[in-house]
Write an enzyme that holds these catalytic residues in place. Sequence first.
Site, mmCIF file in Angstrom:
data_model
loop_
_atom_site.group_PDB
_atom_site.id
_atom_site.type_symbol
_atom_site.label_atom_id
_atom_site.label_comp_id
_atom_site.label_asym_id
_atom_site.label_seq_id
_atom_site.Cartn_x
_atom_site.Cartn_y
_atom_site.Cartn_z
ATOM 1 N N GLU A 68 10.959 17.025 48.555
ATOM 2 C CA GLU A 68 11.190 16.903 47.503
ATOM 3 C C GLU A 68 10.913 17.100 45.954
ATOM 4 O O GLU A 68 9.847 18.008 46.525
ATOM 5 C CB GLU A 68 10.690 15.286 46.701
ATOM 6 C CG GLU A 68 11.522 14.025 48.220
ATOM 7 C CD GLU A 68 10.241 14.027 49.447
ATOM 8 O OE1 GLU A 68 9.113 14.300 49.232
ATOM 9 O OE2 GLU A 68 10.620 13.748 50.070
ATOM 10 N N ASP A 69 11.218 17.962 45.170
ATOM 11 C CA ASP A 69 10.662 18.147 44.056
ATOM 12 C C ASP A 69 11.029 18.492 42.953
ATOM 13 O O ASP A 69 12.552 17.816 42.910
ATOM 14 C CB ASP A 69 10.833 20.302 44.763
ATOM 15 C CG ASP A 69 10.530 20.716 43.377
ATOM 16 O OD1 ASP A 69 9.548 20.912 42.607
ATOM 17 O OD2 ASP A 69 10.352 22.320 43.666
#
Length: 199
Positions: A68-69
């Site tokens: 996740e970013d």
Amino acid sequence: MDVYDATPLLDATYRLFGTVDSQRHPPLPGAHVICANKSITVRGPSYAWAFIAIAIADDPNESNLFIEDCGEFPARPYETYDQGGHPVKTVFPTGDQVSDLLLKHEYAVAKSVQLCGADYRMKAYSKMYAVSRAVYAAPGEVGSALACAPYVLLAQNDVPHQWTADKLVDSKLTAWQSALWSDKLKPYPFKDREVVGAP
């Protein structure tokens, strides 16, 4: 590494949980749902973006890798000139440029996945499913982005009566949906590397 569009996975999640107006299998109110997430809030003019991916381990006995970013692409006004030589205010980057930046980030994540695998017991990942999205916040606005992967078990009620696990895996999403719910949700509303609200 082969990179595939993860939109079908988000579509399956959308059909599992439903929407606010058409709930199907929502988490219990007030439930603590364990998840991996990342978020960002930006002040306009700027783009807030979110990226989520899952890399599939070549060895089925090894764990897969979730990523996740979130981040920001600042949009700073600057002056250009039209054909008559008059100054025109514009914004950089454009929606198309933001989409290209998201694609470049996808390549960078794919490289980092391979390095993570090499650093951890030489684990190999040959495919990754990824999706990203950005939203533009105009001057005076605030924008936010969230990438979240909740860890949930598929409830028994979400497996159609008399279906085996093999049938569930081999069936199309539409067949599974029709076997469980009579209502029809609208098509999944988002696409990969979509940029919302770009000027």
